[in-house]
Design a protein around this motif. Structure first.
Motif, PDB file in Angstrom:
ATOM      1  N   TRP A 128       0.828  -1.208   0.000  1.00 44.70           N
ATOM      2  CA  TRP A 128       0.000   0.000   0.000  1.00 44.70           C
ATOM      3  C   TRP A 128       0.868   1.265   0.000  1.00 44.70           C
ATOM      4  CZ3 TRP A 128      -4.771   1.465  -1.001  1.00 44.70           C
ATOM      5  CH2 TRP A 128      -5.197   2.721  -0.568  1.00 44.70           C
ATOM      6  N   TYR A 129       1.885   1.264   0.852  1.00 39.69           N
ATOM      7  CA  TYR A 129       2.761   2.433   0.925  1.00 39.69           C
ATOM      8  C   TYR A 129       3.729   2.476  -0.247  1.00 39.69           C
ATOM      9  CZ  TYR A 129       1.100   3.654   5.562  1.00 39.69           C
ATOM     10  OH  TYR A 129       0.309   4.044   6.623  1.00 39.69           O
ATOM     11  N   GLY A 130       4.139   1.305  -0.749  1.00 40.06           N
ATOM     12  CA  GLY A 130       5.047   1.262  -1.882  1.00 40.06           C
ATOM     13  C   GLY A 130       6.373   1.930  -1.564  1.00 40.06           C
ATOM     14  N   GLY A 131       7.044   2.420  -2.589  1.00 40.59           N
ATOM     15  CA  GLY A 131       8.264   3.169  -2.407  1.00 40.59           C
ATOM     16  C   GLY A 131       9.292   2.477  -1.545  1.00 40.59           C
ATOM     17  N   LEU A 132       9.871   3.244  -0.607  1.00 35.35           N
ATOM     18  CA  LEU A 132      10.930   2.726   0.239  1.00 35.35           C
ATOM     19  C   LEU A 132      10.444   1.645   1.198  1.00 35.35           C
ATOM     20  CD1 LEU A 132      12.873   6.007   1.085  1.00 35.35           C
ATOM     21  CD2 LEU A 132      13.641   4.130  -0.364  1.00 35.35           C
ATOM     22  N   VAL A 133       9.190   1.720   1.613  1.00 32.88           N
ATOM     23  CA  VAL A 133       8.657   0.722   2.541  1.00 32.88           C
ATOM     24  C   VAL A 133       8.640  -0.653   1.877  1.00 32.88           C
ATOM     25  CG1 VAL A 133       6.664   0.014   3.926  1.00 32.88           C
ATOM     26  CG2 VAL A 133       7.268   2.433   3.772  1.00 32.88           C
ATOM     27  N   PHE A 134       8.105  -0.722   0.677  1.00 34.47           N
ATOM     28  CA  PHE A 134       8.051  -1.992  -0.042  1.00 34.47           C
ATOM     29  C   PHE A 134       9.461  -2.484  -0.368  1.00 34.47           C
ATOM     30  CE2 PHE A 134       7.078  -4.403  -4.098  1.00 34.47           C
ATOM     31  CZ  PHE A 134       6.558  -5.507  -3.429  1.00 34.47           C
ATOM     32  N   TRP A 135      10.333  -1.557  -0.739  1.00 31.57           N
ATOM     33  CA  TRP A 135      11.717  -1.924  -1.034  1.00 31.57           C
ATOM     34  C   TRP A 135      12.405  -2.523   0.187  1.00 31.57           C
ATOM     35  CZ3 TRP A 135      16.037   0.615   1.175  1.00 31.57           C
ATOM     36  CH2 TRP A 135      17.272   0.195   0.675  1.00 31.57           C
ATOM     37  N   LEU A 136      12.228  -1.917   1.348  1.00 33.84           N
ATOM     38  CA  LEU A 136      12.858  -2.408   2.569  1.00 33.84           C
ATOM     39  C   LEU A 136      12.414  -3.832   2.898  1.00 33.84           C
ATOM     40  CD1 LEU A 136      12.795   0.715   4.922  1.00 33.84           C
ATOM     41  CD2 LEU A 136      14.821  -0.532   4.148  1.00 33.84           C
ATOM     42  N   VAL A 137      11.115  -4.088   2.796  1.00 38.77           N
ATOM     43  CA  VAL A 137      10.597  -5.430   3.079  1.00 38.77           C
ATOM     44  C   VAL A 137      11.146  -6.436   2.074  1.00 38.77           C
ATOM     45  CG1 VAL A 137       8.507  -6.853   3.185  1.00 38.77           C
ATOM     46  CG2 VAL A 137       8.509  -4.578   4.205  1.00 38.77           C
ATOM     47  N   ALA A 138      11.132  -6.073   0.797  1.00 40.71           N
ATOM     48  CA  ALA A 138      11.622  -6.976  -0.253  1.00 40.71           C
ATOM     49  C   ALA A 138      13.112  -7.270  -0.079  1.00 40.71           C
ATOM     50  CB  ALA A 138      11.362  -6.371  -1.636  1.00 40.71           C
ATOM     51  N   VAL A 139      13.895  -6.253   0.242  1.00 46.39           N
ATOM     52  CA  VAL A 139      15.337  -6.439   0.414  1.00 46.39           C
ATOM     53  C   VAL A 139      15.637  -7.293   1.636  1.00 46.39           C
ATOM     54  CG1 VAL A 139      17.459  -5.225   1.039  1.00 46.39           C
ATOM     55  CG2 VAL A 139      16.056  -4.386  -0.844  1.00 46.39           C
ATOM     56  N   ALA A 140      14.936  -7.041   2.738  1.00 43.48           N
ATOM     57  CA  ALA A 140      15.160  -7.824   3.956  1.00 43.48           C
ATOM     58  C   ALA A 140      14.889  -9.305   3.707  1.00 43.48           C
ATOM     59  CB  ALA A 140      14.272  -7.302   5.081  1.00 43.48           C
ATOM     60  N   LEU A 141      13.768  -9.603   3.055  1.00 51.24           N
ATOM     61  CA  LEU A 141      13.455 -10.997   2.749  1.00 51.24           C
ATOM     62  C   LEU A 141      14.460 -11.586   1.761  1.00 51.24           C
ATOM     63  CD1 LEU A 141       9.556 -10.856   2.483  1.00 51.24           C
ATOM     64  CD2 LEU A 141      10.904 -12.045   4.221  1.00 51.24           C
ATOM     65  N   GLY A 142      14.893 -10.768   0.794  1.00 51.36           N
ATOM     66  CA  GLY A 142      15.864 -11.248  -0.181  1.00 51.36           C
ATOM     67  C   GLY A 142      17.174 -11.664   0.466  1.00 51.36           C
ATOM     68  N   LEU A 143      17.651 -10.879   1.406  1.00 58.55           N
ATOM     69  CA  LEU A 143      18.908 -11.216   2.083  1.00 58.55           C
ATOM     70  C   LEU A 143      18.763 -12.478   2.935  1.00 58.55           C
ATOM     71  CD1 LEU A 143      20.102  -7.639   3.116  1.00 58.55           C
ATOM     72  CD2 LEU A 143      21.012  -9.088   1.290  1.00 58.55           C
ATOM     73  N   VAL A 144      17.611 -12.625   3.577  1.00 59.04           N
ATOM     74  CA  VAL A 144      17.361 -13.856   4.349  1.00 59.04           C
ATOM     75  C   VAL A 144      17.360 -15.065   3.417  1.00 59.04           C
ATOM     76  CG1 VAL A 144      15.673 -15.111   5.746  1.00 59.04           C
ATOM     77  CG2 VAL A 144      16.107 -12.700   6.198  1.00 59.04           C
ATOM     78  N   MET A 145      16.739 -14.920   2.255  1.00 61.07           N
ATOM     79  CA  MET A 145      16.664 -16.025   1.302  1.00 61.07           C
ATOM     80  C   MET A 145      18.046 -16.416   0.777  1.00 61.07           C
ATOM     81  SD  MET A 145      13.253 -14.710  -0.706  1.00 61.07           S
ATOM     82  CE  MET A 145      13.305 -15.903  -2.043  1.00 61.07           C
ATOM     83  N   VAL A 146      18.900 -15.414   0.533  1.00 57.47           N
ATOM     84  CA  VAL A 146      20.253 -15.727   0.076  1.00 57.47           C
ATOM     85  C   VAL A 146      21.017 -16.487   1.152  1.00 57.47           C
ATOM     86  CG1 VAL A 146      22.481 -14.730  -0.556  1.00 57.47           C
ATOM     87  CG2 VAL A 146      20.399 -13.822  -1.561  1.00 57.47           C
ATOM     88  N   ALA A 147      20.848 -16.073   2.409  1.00 59.08           N
ATOM     89  CA  ALA A 147      21.518 -16.772   3.507  1.00 59.08           C
ATOM     90  C   ALA A 147      21.038 -18.219   3.600  1.00 59.08           C
ATOM     91  CB  ALA A 147      21.257 -16.037   4.826  1.00 59.08           C
ATOM     92  N   GLU A 148      19.735 -18.433   3.435  1.00 60.88           N
ATOM     93  CA  GLU A 148      19.195 -19.796   3.482  1.00 60.88           C
ATOM     94  C   GLU A 148      19.692 -20.617   2.294  1.00 60.88           C
ATOM     95  OE1 GLU A 148      14.991 -18.712   5.790  1.00 60.88           O
ATOM     96  OE2 GLU A 148      14.974 -19.280   3.678  1.00 60.88           O
ATOM     97  N   TRP A 149      19.739 -19.999   1.127  1.00 59.45           N
ATOM     98  CA  TRP A 149      20.259 -20.686  -0.061  1.00 59.45           C
ATOM     99  C   TRP A 149      21.699 -21.121   0.169  1.00 59.45           C
ATOM    100  CZ3 TRP A 149      18.366 -21.633  -5.157  1.00 59.45           C
ATOM    101  CH2 TRP A 149      19.348 -22.041  -6.076  1.00 59.45           C
ATOM    102  N   ALA A 150      22.505 -20.228   0.735  1.00 62.22           N
ATOM    103  CA  ALA A 150      23.909 -20.547   0.998  1.00 62.22           C
ATOM    104  C   ALA A 150      24.026 -21.759   1.921  1.00 62.22           C
ATOM    105  CB  ALA A 150      24.612 -19.336   1.615  1.00 62.22           C
ATOM    106  N   ASP A 151      23.160 -21.828   2.910  1.00 68.09           N
ATOM    107  CA  ASP A 151      23.187 -22.982   3.821  1.00 68.09           C
ATOM    108  C   ASP A 151      22.794 -24.269   3.087  1.00 68.09           C
ATOM    109  OD1 ASP A 151      23.967 -21.430   5.978  1.00 68.09           O
ATOM    110  OD2 ASP A 151      21.908 -21.047   6.630  1.00 68.09           O
TER     111      ASP A 151
END
Length: 269
Positions: free
Chosen positions: A32-55
């Motif tokens: 709903w807010y889009g912009g930086l809010v949506f980017w922050l959520v997407a980036v945070a999840l993306g970094l978690v996913m990369v860490a899980e992939w690495a494991d």
């Protein structure tokens, strides 16, 4: 001496529903807010996913940190307002991160993990920034995967029948696949009549539901290869972020092609 607890653990289905509802709420607020809010959520999840992939691919702690640092650059460039946003520069940096991780770690699997995560993040941000239609079509992209998961879960439980890919995921059935396609398609029809989702998107929905199931099966294969039950423990009842978002990973880039790239190509003729 410790006293045994008399409290019963909540049923798995209840835990899954509560966790999923919380994730959906966070996603919708960010959308709903889009912009930086949506980017922050997407980036945070993306970094978690990369860490899980690495494991899952057996990367060392040092190589995992290197992959995360390398991916921070393209993810940061995708920030709207503050940086260039999802465009050619970010796409080029994703490719650069792939080659850098591969060259420094000598691990093609780890390098592919960066692409596997960064491209869907790029695609979702690209759809969301589209004027007038961004919110609706990002909701469609996310919700068709959610509805596919829900439909597949309940249809598989209620009907059962032949297994879809028993060597990869013994619990998935053909009934679940069809149930997921139907649920996702019905939701797309509702978006069409209620909020003006385009007919092309409605027609594409069942095919994207199949792609979502393919992403689920791929992650099941990856976990089986690693000898792991879940990709992580972040989400109660669901496992890791990869477990929850495995269907969205292949769907988001295809949706971006349909929503953003294809119309621009067709406008040239």
């Amino acid at each position: 001496m410790s006293v045994p607890s008399t409290q019963k653990k909540p049923p798995e289905l209840v835990t899954r529903i509560v966790t999923a509802a919380g994730l959906i709420a966070v996603a919708l607020v960010a959308l709903w807010y889009g912009g930086l809010v949506f980017w922050l959520v997407a980036v945070a999840l993306g970094l978690v996913m990369v860490a899980e992939w690495a494991d899952l691919v057996g990367a060392s702690a040092g190589h995992k940190r290197l992959a995360l640092y390398a991916l921070v650059v393209p993810l940061a460039i995708m920030a709207p307002v503050l940086a260039a946003g999802p465009g050619f520069i970010a796409a080029g940096l994703i490719g650069a991160a792939f080659f850098f991780i591969g060259a420094t770690t000598r691990s093609a699997w780890l390098a592919w993990g960066a692409v596997y995560v960064a491209v869907p993040v790029f695609a979702l941000l690209l759809i969301r920034q589209q004027k007038d239609i961004g919110l609706l079509y990002t909701v469609w992209t996310l919700a068709l995967v959610w509805m596919c998961d829900i439909g597949a879960y309940f249809a598989g439980r209620a009907i059962g029948g032949p297994k879809l890919a028993p060597m990869l995921s013994p619990n998935k059935t053909w009934a679940g696949l069809i149930g997921g396609m139907v649920a996702a398609s019905l939701f797309a029809v509702a978006l069409h009549y209620g909020w003006g989702l385009g007919k092309a998107a409605v027609l594409a929905t069942p095919f994207l539901a199949v792609i979502a199931q393919g992403g689920d099966l791929f992650e099941s294969w990856l976990k089986r290869r690693a000898g792991a039950k879940d990709s992580g423990t972040l989400l109660p009842g669901h496992g890791g972020a990869l477990d929850r978002l495995d269907g969205l990973v292949p769907v988001a880039p295809v949706a971006a092609l349909l929503v953003v790239v294809l119309p621009k190509i067709l406008s040239l003729f």
